[in-house]
Scaffold this active site. Structure first.
Site, PDB file in Angstrom:
ATOM      1  N   ASP A 410       0.849  -1.198   0.000  1.00 32.31           N
ATOM      2  CA  ASP A 410       0.000   0.000   0.000  1.00 32.31           C
ATOM      3  C   ASP A 410       0.884   1.247   0.000  1.00 32.31           C
ATOM      4  O   ASP A 410       2.099   1.154   0.190  1.00 32.31           O
ATOM      5  CB  ASP A 410      -0.884  -0.062   1.257  1.00 32.31           C
ATOM      6  CG  ASP A 410      -1.919   1.036   1.276  1.00 32.31           C
ATOM      7  OD1 ASP A 410      -2.305   1.519   0.200  1.00 32.31           O
ATOM      8  OD2 ASP A 410      -2.351   1.417   2.390  1.00 32.31           O
ATOM      9  N   GLU A 413       2.336   4.877  -4.183  1.00 30.72           N
ATOM     10  CA  GLU A 413       2.267   5.775  -5.366  1.00 30.72           C
ATOM     11  C   GLU A 413       3.608   6.466  -5.627  1.00 30.72           C
ATOM     12  O   GLU A 413       3.910   6.686  -6.801  1.00 30.72           O
ATOM     13  CB  GLU A 413       1.152   6.819  -5.156  1.00 30.72           C
ATOM     14  CG  GLU A 413      -0.242   6.238  -5.161  1.00 30.72           C
ATOM     15  CD  GLU A 413      -0.545   5.369  -3.932  1.00 30.72           C
ATOM     16  OE1 GLU A 413       0.032   5.641  -2.862  1.00 30.72           O
ATOM     17  OE2 GLU A 413      -1.332   4.430  -4.076  1.00 30.72           O
ATOM     18  N   ASP A 484      -9.095   3.629  -1.836  1.00 33.99           N
ATOM     19  CA  ASP A 484     -10.014   4.095  -0.796  1.00 33.99           C
ATOM     20  C   ASP A 484     -11.333   4.625  -1.356  1.00 33.99           C
ATOM     21  O   ASP A 484     -11.555   5.838  -1.458  1.00 33.99           O
ATOM     22  CB  ASP A 484      -9.323   5.177   0.046  1.00 33.99           C
ATOM     23  CG  ASP A 484      -8.105   4.616   0.760  1.00 33.99           C
ATOM     24  OD1 ASP A 484      -7.942   3.378   0.775  1.00 33.99           O
ATOM     25  OD2 ASP A 484      -7.326   5.418   1.293  1.00 33.99           O
TER      26      ASP A 484
END
Ligand code: GLC
Length: 754
Positions: A410, A413, A484
């Site tokens: 997670d 990015e 999300d």
């Protein structure tokens, strides 16, 4: 189109590459195979290697090159490319139909870019005052034809058809609710498919990791364009008979989704905020007590000591081995989250090692770069270096030794709480020194490669990696979820378009947070979400800290019964879903498919956002609105049988289906043979030694795969391949196409619609 290539001078052929010379520069065309042509101009650096395409994809396809009037014409069996002065390029199919043409006019906005950087333009004496401040390295402006519809682009929000929207490829973790006007989400998968009015299809893959824009007729309905800040011009044009072929070509280039372990297709539970081993045990015990199947529980950042990756919070989570042993004894496999950000802390071995060995990204002055994520100030591993990936892979041993079932990547990015990493933060692309601007979109990709390698080497099993951020081609290493989302009906509505586009962009193994991550889920929303996600390849319920509990057993008896019914149905159809993965490993086709993939000639399905096909045989039309109990369902060409009643319907019509809260409309195609298993509480509870085939009227034929569901033994022939056929009366014939594993003790048939 105005650009700076100048007049065509000639061409040279060497192997499958055609170097085309213009007055001012050269462009390279490569015949990859009959239906794929690459176009390449090394504007930036010819040492850049594709992250998405790892091996040389060129086969020795036959082609010809000739000068035909004003054009140089490259012809393969499937594609004709015509190249004109000023690098104007048009692509045709073998029948001579113009599929993708360069736009001959000027873009209508003030943004006006050149094939050269602004500095170069200025040096050539051009007035650059009317140009955008931000230099745009190059743009590709293509003619938008009436009737063109667009699909693909990975995880972008909004509807199935991307026409008239604009998107950005820049992996982004934005806190707002994902709406259709979002330009960027967590992934960059610059693969676009176009379905033309008469159903001819083509695809383009823009292989450049720098920030880029894709505008599909939003700026002007006359054209669509791709533009980018930096990087080489490097795109692949691909065609075929259909969208199915285009998906095949794209996954030929970037790789298919590998066959996962069978248990990973079972039901999974997650929550940020399971604060202790007791919380985890409580959740697992409640699944077992309520007889709702569960295969996986995810351990979010709460399990770590102060959010330090590869550590364990013994205070709340006890001895790691103890928790794992207990839940594994109940058949539940633990999956642990691992983020890239490594807490800056003296004495924390991971960070110490990373600093000592130069494994972290540095700022432009050579200091180890720091930004904040969950653990506070953190360092960012430079995953572009092989050495760093190996180190990271090895770090997983603390978890694989305990028997972790998979790893969840997670915040890759990479997300950063103190603003985005500056463009000039120094990273590596193997030995080449580069910066954040180039690496950003492949940061997650490189991280997942490392995770995959660690799991593969340490367990010998097919790795189960889940990621939020990635790039084109990451499907070879990881499954993805869409980040999300929120407990909103419009996010439930987005599940189908988002997962179908991800699937057509190579990511067969994808899912959403079932029930929604942010905000509070209502009982009705959860029921409908579980129904809609029943064939979602990744079947995981996940929620944010502080939101209302949304495990399927937390509700009234009526709601729990409905949730159980659909989770059980998922387990029933597991062998069918597994077969889709098995076949997809060769064909590149996804599990969840929009109807347009198989019915491209039917105008009704080009914008069908609320139904999908699981494979080719099952059509699912979930209810996606609150309070709605009747559903209009479009059935495409053919004959279809209502899964619940056996009622027969001819396709190419809309029907109205009663869909009270416990009914998710599902239809089975005529001539189907669908393998089903007995419902279990988890994969491995009992041996799957029986298969029951759900058969509908009409002659059918179906290939079914069976193996140990875990490792790579099937690559060495340890599997069975059954060829089932049925006649019009549903009488079954079984032929073993391959036998290398213990066969079923029983194969039975259940007829539907006879
Ligand atoms: C991010 C992830 C979410 C996770 C949370 C805490 O927001 O997207 O799934 O629960 O971080 O780790």
């Amino acid at each position: 189109m105005e650009n700076n290539f100048g007049k065509l001078l000639g061409y040279e052929v060497s192997d499958c590459e055609i170097k085309v010379s213009f007055e001012k520069r050269e462009a390279y065309f490569t015949v990859v195979r009959d239906e794929i042509v690459r176009v390449y101009v090394p504007f930036f650096d010819e040492n850049v290697k594709s992250k998405a395409i790892e091996n040389d994809p060129c086969v020795d396809a036959d082609f010809t090159v000739e000068q035909d009037g004003a054009a140089i014409v490259i012809s393969t069996e499937k594609v004709v490319v015509k190249i004109y002065d000023d690098f104007v390029v048009d692509f045709y199919n073998a029948e001579g139909k113009l599929l993708m043409a360069d736009y001959r006019g000027e873009r209508t906005t003030k943004e006006k870019v050149s094939w050269m950087s602004l500095e170069m333009l200025e040096a050539e004496g051009h007035d650059i005052s009317g140009y955008l401040e931000k230099p745009c390295r190059y743009q590709l402006v293509k003619k938008l034809d009436e009737g063109d519809d667009f699909y693909g682009l990975g995880d972008k929000s909004g509807f199935l058809n991307k026409k008239h929207y604009e998107y950005e490829n820049w992996n982004s973790d934005l806190p707002q609710a994902h709406n259709e006007d979002f330009k960027a989400l967590y992934k960059s998968i610059p693969f676009l498919m176009c379905l033309k009015k008469d159903a001819e299809a083509y695809g383009v893959f823009f292989d450049n990791t720098f920030r880029s824009n894709i505008n599909l007729g939003k700026e002007n309905t006359e054209y669509f364009f791709y533009s980018t800040e930096e990087g080489n011009l490097d795109y692949y044009f691909m065609t075929g008979e259909s969208l199915v072929d285009v998906v095949g070509s794209y996954t030929y280039l970037t790789g298919t989704t590998p066959l996962p372990q069978l248990f990973t297709l079972g039901y999974q539970q997650s929550r940020w905020g399971y604060e202790s081993a007791d919380d985890i045990n409580f959740v697992v015990d409640n699944y077992r007590a309520s007889n709702i199947p569960l295969d996986v529980i995810h351990l979010d950042i709460d399990y770590m000591d102060n959010f330090k990756v590869f550590t364990w919070n013994e205070k709340n989570y006890g001895k790691p081995g103890e928790l794992f042993d207990r839940i594994k004894g109940l058949g539940v496999k633990p999956v642990c989250i691992i983020d890239p950000g490594t807490k800056v802390e003296k004495g924390y071995s991971i960070d110490d090692e990373g600093v000592a060995n130069d494994y972290f990204a540095k700022d432009k002055d050579g200091e180890v770069y720091v930004n904040a994520v969950w653990p506070g100030d953190s360092h960012f591993p430079d995953f572009g270096k092989e050495e760093v990936r190996n180190w990271w892979a090895n770090n997983h041993k603390v978890l694989t030794d305990l028997g972790v079932g998979g790893i969840w990547n997670d915040m890759n990015e990479p997300a950063s709480f103190h603003g985005e990493l500056p463009a000039d933060v120094v990273f590596h692309d193997e030995d080449r020194v580069t910066n954040h601007a180039e690496i950003h979109n492949v940061y997650g990709h490189n991280m997942c490669r490392a995770t995959f390698q660690g799991l593969k080497d340490q367990t010998g099993k097919r790795p189960f990696v889940i990621t939020r951020a990635c790039y084109a081609g990451s499907q070879k290493y990881t499954t993805v979820w869409t980040g999300d989302n929120q407990s909103l009906w419009h996010h439930l509505q987005m599940v189908i378009p988002q997962l179908c586009n991800l699937g057509m962009s190579g990511f067969a193994f994808c899912g959403t947070d079932i029930g929604g991550f942010g905000a509070d889920c209502t009982p009705e929303l959860l029921c409908r979400w579980i129904q809609a996600a029943m064939f979602s390849p990744l079947f995981r319920n996940h929620a944010a800290k502080g939101t209302k509990d949304q495990e399927p057993w937390r509700f009234s008896k009526e709601v729990v019964d409905i949730n159980r019914k659909y989770i059980e149905l998922r387990y029933k159809f597991l062998p069918y879903i597994y077969d889709l993965f098995y076949k997809g490993e060769t064909t590149g086709l996804p599990v969840m498919r929009p109807l347009v993939l198989h019915y491209p000639n039917d105008p009704e399905v080009r914008n069908l956002n609320s139904e999908f096909l699981a494979g080719e045989n099952i059509l699912v039309a979930p209810v996606l609105e609150q309070g709605v109990t009747k559903r209009m369902v479009y059935l495409p060409d053919g004959t279809w049988y209502d899964y619940w009643t056996g009622e027969k319907f001819e396709g190419k019509q809309y029907i109205l289906k009663d869909a009270p809260i416990d009914v998710c409309p599902m239809y089975i195609k005529a001539g189907s043979i669908i393998p089903t298993y007995e419902v279990v509480q988890y994969v491995g509870e009992k041996a799957y030694n029986k298969v029951e085939l759900l058969v509908t009227p009409g002659e059918g034929s179906y290939e079914h795969f069976q193996d140990n569901g875990e490792d790579y033994a099937y690559k060495n022939g340890i599997y069975n391949l059954y060829q089932f056929t049925t006649d019009a009366n549903g009488n079954l014939t079984t032929e073993m196409k391959h036998q290398g594993y213990s066969v079923y003790e029983e194969v039975s048939v259940v007829k539907l619609g006879f």
